[in-house]
Write a protein that holds these residues in place. Structure first.
Motif, PDB file in Angstrom:
ATOM      1  N   ALA A 202     -29.950  13.647  25.910  1.00 28.87           N
ATOM      2  CA  ALA A 202     -30.097  14.804  26.795  1.00 28.87           C
ATOM      3  C   ALA A 202     -28.930  14.854  27.768  1.00 28.87           C
ATOM      4  O   ALA A 202     -28.252  13.852  28.026  1.00 28.87           O
ATOM      5  CB  ALA A 202     -31.423  14.713  27.556  1.00 28.87           C
ATOM      6  N   ILE A 203     -28.681  16.037  28.332  1.00 31.60           N
ATOM      7  CA  ILE A 203     -27.603  16.226  29.301  1.00 31.60           C
ATOM      8  C   ILE A 203     -28.225  16.226  30.696  1.00 31.60           C
ATOM      9  O   ILE A 203     -29.039  17.100  31.024  1.00 31.60           O
ATOM     10  CB  ILE A 203     -26.858  17.547  29.036  1.00 31.60           C
ATOM     11  N   PRO A 204     -27.885  15.274  31.552  1.00 29.16           N
ATOM     12  CA  PRO A 204     -28.475  15.248  32.901  1.00 29.16           C
ATOM     13  C   PRO A 204     -27.879  16.341  33.782  1.00 29.16           C
ATOM     14  O   PRO A 204     -26.665  16.595  33.763  1.00 29.16           O
ATOM     15  CB  PRO A 204     -28.123  13.849  33.416  1.00 29.16           C
ATOM     16  N   LEU A 205     -28.730  16.994  34.549  1.00 27.01           N
ATOM     17  CA  LEU A 205     -28.296  18.035  35.476  1.00 27.01           C
ATOM     18  C   LEU A 205     -28.105  17.442  36.868  1.00 27.01           C
ATOM     19  O   LEU A 205     -28.815  16.500  37.251  1.00 27.01           O
ATOM     20  CB  LEU A 205     -29.333  19.163  35.536  1.00 27.01           C
ATOM     21  N   PRO A 206     -27.140  17.949  37.633  1.00 32.00           N
ATOM     22  CA  PRO A 206     -26.955  17.464  39.019  1.00 32.00           C
ATOM     23  C   PRO A 206     -28.208  17.712  39.858  1.00 32.00           C
ATOM     24  O   PRO A 206     -28.841  18.774  39.774  1.00 32.00           O
ATOM     25  CB  PRO A 206     -25.762  18.276  39.518  1.00 32.00           C
ATOM     26  N   GLN A 207     -28.578  16.737  40.668  1.00 33.46           N
ATOM     27  CA  GLN A 207     -29.774  16.840  41.500  1.00 33.46           C
ATOM     28  C   GLN A 207     -29.517  17.613  42.792  1.00 33.46           C
ATOM     29  O   GLN A 207     -30.459  18.133  43.394  1.00 33.46           O
ATOM     30  CB  GLN A 207     -30.295  15.437  41.827  1.00 33.46           C
ATOM     31  N   ARG A 208     -28.257  17.698  43.217  1.00 33.40           N
ATOM     32  CA  ARG A 208     -27.925  18.422  44.443  1.00 33.40           C
ATOM     33  C   ARG A 208     -26.770  19.366  44.153  1.00 33.40           C
ATOM     34  O   ARG A 208     -25.992  19.156  43.220  1.00 33.40           O
ATOM     35  CB  ARG A 208     -27.543  17.453  45.573  1.00 33.40           C
ATOM     36  N   CYS A 209     -26.665  20.392  44.975  1.00 35.85           N
ATOM     37  CA  CYS A 209     -25.621  21.393  44.813  1.00 35.85           C
ATOM     38  C   CYS A 209     -24.262  20.769  45.123  1.00 35.85           C
ATOM     39  O   CYS A 209     -24.122  19.950  46.041  1.00 35.85           O
ATOM     40  CB  CYS A 209     -25.888  22.589  45.728  1.00 35.85           C
ATOM     41  N   MET A 210     -23.259  21.147  44.353  1.00 35.45           N
ATOM     42  CA  MET A 210     -21.917  20.630  44.533  1.00 35.45           C
ATOM     43  C   MET A 210     -21.006  21.644  45.226  1.00 35.45           C
ATOM     44  O   MET A 210     -19.776  21.575  45.133  1.00 35.45           O
ATOM     45  CB  MET A 210     -21.322  20.232  43.173  1.00 35.45           C
ATOM     46  N   GLY A 211     -21.625  22.632  45.936  1.00 36.03           N
ATOM     47  CA  GLY A 211     -20.858  23.631  46.664  1.00 36.03           C
ATOM     48  C   GLY A 211     -20.453  23.140  48.044  1.00 36.03           C
ATOM     49  O   GLY A 211     -20.463  21.946  48.354  1.00 36.03           O
ATOM     50  N   ASN A 212     -20.125  24.122  48.914  1.00 30.24           N
ATOM     51  CA  ASN A 212     -19.658  23.779  50.257  1.00 30.24           C
ATOM     52  C   ASN A 212     -20.798  23.321  51.158  1.00 30.24           C
ATOM     53  O   ASN A 212     -20.605  22.457  52.016  1.00 30.24           O
ATOM     54  CB  ASN A 212     -18.948  24.984  50.889  1.00 30.24           C
ATOM     55  N   ASN A 213     -21.995  23.882  51.024  1.00 32.28           N
ATOM     56  CA  ASN A 213     -23.141  23.525  51.864  1.00 32.28           C
ATOM     57  C   ASN A 213     -24.280  23.007  50.981  1.00 32.28           C
ATOM     58  O   ASN A 213     -25.230  23.748  50.676  1.00 32.28           O
ATOM     59  CB  ASN A 213     -23.609  24.731  52.689  1.00 32.28           C
ATOM     60  N   PRO A 214     -24.217  21.766  50.531  1.00 32.15           N
ATOM     61  CA  PRO A 214     -25.249  21.271  49.604  1.00 32.15           C
ATOM     62  C   PRO A 214     -26.610  21.112  50.256  1.00 32.15           C
ATOM     63  O   PRO A 214     -27.633  21.188  49.577  1.00 32.15           O
ATOM     64  CB  PRO A 214     -24.684  19.930  49.146  1.00 32.15           C
ATOM     65  N   ASP A 215     -26.662  20.925  51.608  1.00 29.82           N
ATOM     66  CA  ASP A 215     -27.959  20.724  52.244  1.00 29.82           C
ATOM     67  C   ASP A 215     -28.782  21.996  52.301  1.00 29.82           C
ATOM     68  O   ASP A 215     -30.014  21.940  52.371  1.00 29.82           O
ATOM     69  CB  ASP A 215     -27.750  20.187  53.662  1.00 29.82           C
ATOM     70  N   ASP A 216     -28.142  23.144  52.268  1.00 34.64           N
ATOM     71  CA  ASP A 216     -28.871  24.411  52.364  1.00 34.64           C
ATOM     72  C   ASP A 216     -29.516  24.818  51.038  1.00 34.64           C
ATOM     73  O   ASP A 216     -30.397  25.683  51.025  1.00 34.64           O
ATOM     74  CB  ASP A 216     -27.932  25.528  52.833  1.00 34.64           C
ATOM     75  N   CYS A 217     -29.069  24.243  49.925  1.00 38.39           N
ATOM     76  CA  CYS A 217     -29.564  24.687  48.605  1.00 38.39           C
ATOM     77  C   CYS A 217     -30.793  23.911  48.136  1.00 38.39           C
ATOM     78  O   CYS A 217     -31.477  24.337  47.197  1.00 38.39           O
ATOM     79  CB  CYS A 217     -28.457  24.550  47.561  1.00 38.39           C
ATOM     80  N   GLY A 218     -31.087  22.761  48.738  1.00 38.77           N
ATOM     81  CA  GLY A 218     -32.272  22.011  48.341  1.00 38.77           C
ATOM     82  C   GLY A 218     -32.042  21.186  47.088  1.00 38.77           C
ATOM     83  O   GLY A 218     -30.963  21.184  46.484  1.00 38.77           O
ATOM     84  N   PRO A 219     -33.106  20.454  46.649  1.00 41.86           N
ATOM     85  CA  PRO A 219     -32.980  19.614  45.438  1.00 41.86           C
ATOM     86  C   PRO A 219     -33.036  20.456  44.161  1.00 41.86           C
ATOM     87  O   PRO A 219     -33.693  21.494  44.104  1.00 41.86           O
ATOM     88  CB  PRO A 219     -34.178  18.664  45.544  1.00 41.86           C
ATOM     89  N   THR A 220     -32.373  19.945  43.123  1.00 40.55           N
ATOM     90  CA  THR A 220     -32.290  20.558  41.773  1.00 40.55           C
ATOM     91  C   THR A 220     -32.115  22.066  41.855  1.00 40.55           C
ATOM     92  O   THR A 220     -32.975  22.838  41.422  1.00 40.55           O
ATOM     93  CB  THR A 220     -33.543  20.218  40.947  1.00 40.55           C
ATOM     94  N   PRO A 221     -30.997  22.535  42.393  1.00 40.08           N
ATOM     95  CA  PRO A 221     -30.832  23.984  42.543  1.00 40.08           C
ATOM     96  C   PRO A 221     -30.225  24.658  41.323  1.00 40.08           C
ATOM     97  O   PRO A 221     -30.218  25.904  41.240  1.00 40.08           O
ATOM     98  CB  PRO A 221     -29.886  24.085  43.739  1.00 40.08           C
ATOM     99  N   TYR A 222     -29.696  23.882  40.353  1.00 43.16           N
ATOM    100  CA  TYR A 222     -28.932  24.491  39.272  1.00 43.16           C
ATOM    101  C   TYR A 222     -29.857  24.976  38.142  1.00 43.16           C
ATOM    102  O   TYR A 222     -30.872  24.353  37.821  1.00 43.16           O
ATOM    103  CB  TYR A 222     -27.931  23.494  38.700  1.00 43.16           C
ATOM    104  N   ALA A 223     -29.453  26.079  37.552  1.00 40.59           N
ATOM    105  CA  ALA A 223     -30.118  26.644  36.376  1.00 40.59           C
ATOM    106  C   ALA A 223     -29.072  26.853  35.291  1.00 40.59           C
ATOM    107  O   ALA A 223     -27.902  27.164  35.583  1.00 40.59           O
ATOM    108  CB  ALA A 223     -30.818  27.951  36.716  1.00 40.59           C
ATOM    109  N   VAL A 224     -29.492  26.714  34.047  1.00 41.58           N
ATOM    110  CA  VAL A 224     -28.578  26.831  32.906  1.00 41.58           C
ATOM    111  C   VAL A 224     -28.372  28.306  32.565  1.00 41.58           C
ATOM    112  O   VAL A 224     -29.323  29.092  32.521  1.00 41.58           O
ATOM    113  CB  VAL A 224     -29.136  26.071  31.688  1.00 41.58           C
ATOM    114  N   VAL A 225     -27.109  28.649  32.325  1.00 44.92           N
ATOM    115  CA  VAL A 225     -26.748  30.002  31.871  1.00 44.92           C
ATOM    116  C   VAL A 225     -26.480  29.912  30.366  1.00 44.92           C
ATOM    117  O   VAL A 225     -25.389  29.482  29.944  1.00 44.92           O
ATOM    118  CB  VAL A 225     -25.515  30.526  32.625  1.00 44.92           C
TER     119      VAL A 225
END
Length: 703
Positions: free
Chosen positions: A98-121
């Motif tokens: 399986a491909i592991p997804l990042p648990q936190r956002c890798m943007g400029n403000n990772p604390d504002d996005c919360g845990p597991t914010p990414y979705a697959v396109v």
């Protein structure tokens, strides 16, 4: 080859080490797939162990099942649901990971996005085709008494849908591990699979077999001998002797070489494989013929009718752990291009026997189960052995009553041999002398082999602490030496120059592969006219015999018996296939008149002889009416034996114990012949209706 593999792995590792930066150039061209092939030493499937992990191996086997083609993601596109940050993640865990997804956002403000914010396109992800195959050991290399080993294969991109079930392949791949237990997390026990980097179809019929120049010279010299047919036939099971075995050996020889497979302009295929049925009494070496044929054939599968089902012979649909269905080929699919030997053919269930009708004539297996509709190839010959209805051939019954098989299955056999155990003193002496000679010579050979092992240091004890590995290795070296091209060429050259001796198993198998690869005979116009006139004459003789049997039955007040084996156009095609196989032994491209004559002779001594036993009963009954009791024929008439059996049944009730001599004298006093009474008593005893006691002086009615 290994360098190319390492470069490929290095590129994949570089791609997965870090995410690409936005200013990096993106590859927009088409990707390529590098397939490997080489002359690595083959590794047996049962020898793959933990020491082979992450190494390049080459394996041979048969594909027994294939899953559906799935899409595996090699690069997934992620988008943050809060800040719309975009990231790309590459697959690094192999085909089953399986491909592991990042648990936190890798943007400029990772604390504002919360845990597991990414979705697959899904539309922006990269996928490749992937398929899972199961590779199993070839039946001829499985040790006796052991189960065949299998291993999973992971094929991708251009290798998918290249090997349906039943295909013999040679693969080059990397031994890897994956976690097969679902829902148990990281387990310490992993399952081995092969990540395929190259795959080639490997056929045992001679399509991909190589021959050395010395082998070709020896085979050409052998094919030019006028008695090559006799040499090949006597090389079939040399330890089995008897006058009845000569024609059976010649028929099996024709089956091993087979006829020519044809494809008509309209797409219809005509089979070239020959099917043979051995029907007869026990202890007539039928099973030994089957065992030897599977050893000599390039591809051979042996099975028993009682322990085989319709799915085991043809194909089955299996559900995997994900709940999806996939196909697994049976014995007739695995023996594609070879011989399927079915012992105890009469013990099969009728529903299972009907399942192989299509495989025997059309040489395909149609499957429509669980939403899977497909057609598998089954281009194999069938060599079957069966017993009559009552275990032994019953003299009181006709051939149609002794052969408890439907005409639909009998017409699919090209040759049917009726093997009977006649009690003759001279024949029994000859068989005893041969059996004693086989046992005595085998004991001497074993004693010589033991002495040779002690001299050369090969006499290792198989019960030692190492499990007899040295002994197994020594035996394997001896087998490899006998199957080497030099040994095969020497054996073929010796037989071809002298005309004496027999071909061993390895030489016979290689010569069959050579003839199938180099020659495909066809029927000439002159030979076709001879064969057509002979077939018309056979049909006319069968029709005339049927009319005589009907008239004799009407005159006797009995119901006429139908022919046990129908003579149809399939038998004409059988004669063509036999003629082509005889011509293929001599590496000739055209069937000669002598091939037609030998094919007709084999057909008459097998199928026609088994079909004419009904006429013998009626001819003997008509002859018995006009002759005196003193001039009685050697075989009593069917009517007389039936009348004697009725007398014994009425005289003896179930459970009665009588003296044999007294019952024979009582029957003789009422006009029955004493010899016929004794014959009927022995037949009823062999059927289990009577049981002998006190050394045959008394007998009891059992049923």
């Amino acid at each position: 080859d290994q360098g190319a593999t390492q470069d490929t792995q290095g590129e994949e590792g570089a791609m997965s080490s870090s995410n690409p930066k936005p200013d990096e150039p993106t590859f927009l061209g088409s990707s390529i797939q590098i397939l490997l092939k080489g002359n690595l030493a083959p590794t047996p499937l049962r020898s793959i162990q933990s020491s082979h992990l992450n190494t390049l191996v080459r394996c041979h086997g048969i594909v027994i099942s294939a899953s559906k083609v799935r899409s595996r993601a090699t690069k997934i596109h992620l988008r943050c649901s809060r800040c719309q940050n975009v990231q790309s993640v590459h697959a690094t865990s192999g085909p089953f990971g399986a491909i592991p997804l990042p648990q936190r956002c890798m943007g400029n403000n990772p604390d504002d996005c919360g845990p597991t914010p990414y979705a697959v396109v899904p539309d922006d992800c990269h996928f490749v085709d992937q398929q899972t195959l199961k590779l199993q050991e070839a039946p001829e290399v499985v040790p006796t008494g052991e189960m065949p080993r299998s291993v999973l294969l992971a094929v991708e991109r251009g290798l998918v849908d290249r090997a349906p079930p039943g295909t013999r392949v040679s693969i080059v791949g990397i031994v890897s591990l994956f976690n097969s237990s679902i829902g148990r997390g990281n387990s310490s026990v992993k399952t081995v699979y092969l990540r395929v980097l190259g795959m080639q179809k490997d056929s045992g019929t001679g399509e991909h077999v190589t021959f050395t120049p010395r082998e070709e010279e020896a085979f050409r010299l052998l094919s030019r001998r006028a008695n090559v047919y006799d040499i090949l036939s006597r090389s079939i099971a040399p330890s089995i002797s008897g006058s009845y075995t000569h024609d059976i050996k010649k028929a099996i020889t024709c089956q091993l070489f087979s006829g020519s497979r044809k494809r008509l302009p309209d797409g219809m295929r005509l089979r070239g494989d020959i099917n043979i049925l051995l029907l007869g009494d026990p202890s007539m070496a039928k099973s030994q013929f089957l065992k030897y044929a599977t050893r000599v054939a390039p591809v051979g599968v042996y099975t028993s009718g009682k322990g085989s089902s319709a799915a085991g012979l043809t194909a089955s649909v299996v559900r995997d752990q994900r709940g999806e269905f996939y196909l697994e080929g049976g014995a007739m699919v695995l023996a594609d291009g070879g011989i399927v030997a079915i012992d105890e053919f009469d013990k099969m269930r009728p529903a299972d026997r009907v399942a192989i009708h299509e495989a025997m004539e059309q040489q395909t297996i149609s499957v429509a189960k669980a939403g899977i509709t497909t057609v598998l190839n089954s281009r194999s010959s069938v060599l079957a052995a069966a017993n009559p209805v009552f275990g032994r051939y019953d003299e009181l019954k006709s051939a149609s009553e002794n052969i408890d098989l439907m005409s639909t299955i009998l017409s699919r056999f090209d040759l049917i041999f009726l093997v009977r155990d006649f009690r003759d003193e001279e024949l029994d002496k000859m068989i005893c002398h041969h059996v004693m000679g086989v046992h005595i010579n085998n004991s001497r050979d074993r004693l010589t082999a033991n002495v040779g092992d002690e001299i050369f240091g090969l006499g290792f004890d198989s019960s030692s602490a190492d499990g007899g590995m040295f002994d197994k290795q020594a035996r394997q070296n001896i087998l490899n030496a006998t199957a080497s091209p030099e040994a095969i060429a020497d054996n073929a050259m010796q037989v071809a120059t002298t005309g004496n001796g027999e071909l061993d198993v390895a030489t016979m198998k290689k010569y069959i592969q050579y003839c199938k690869a180099k020659c495909s005979p066809r029927l000439s116009e002159d030979a076709g006219e001879i064969l057509a006139s002979s077939y018309v004459k056979i049909r006319d003789d069968v029709r005339r015999r049927a009319m005589e049997m009907t008239l004799a039955a009407d005159r006797d007040g009995d119901t006429g018996d139908q022919a046990a084996i129908p003579i149809t156009v399939r038998q004409l095609e059988a004669l063509i296939r036999l003629s082509e196989s005889l011509s293929k032994m001599r590496l000739e491209d055209e069937v000669q008149a002598q091939d037609i004559a030998e094919a007709l002779r084999l057909f008459k001594v097998s199928t026609m002889a088994a079909n004419s036993t009904d006429g013998m009963h009626h001819s003997s009954s008509s002859a018995g009416k006009h002759e005196n009791s003193i001039m009685r024929p050697a075989l009593p008439s069917k009517e007389e034996m039936t009348r004697t059996e009725s007398f014994l049944r009425s005289r003896l009730t179930v459970g009665t114990i009588v003296n044999k001599q007294r019952i024979v004298e009582e029957a003789a006093s009422q006009g029955f012949d004493a010899t016929v009474v004794a014959r009927v008593i022995s037949i009823m005893t062999s059927r289990g209706e009577l049981s002998e006691r006190n050394q045959g002086r008394l007998f009891k009615r059992v049923k």
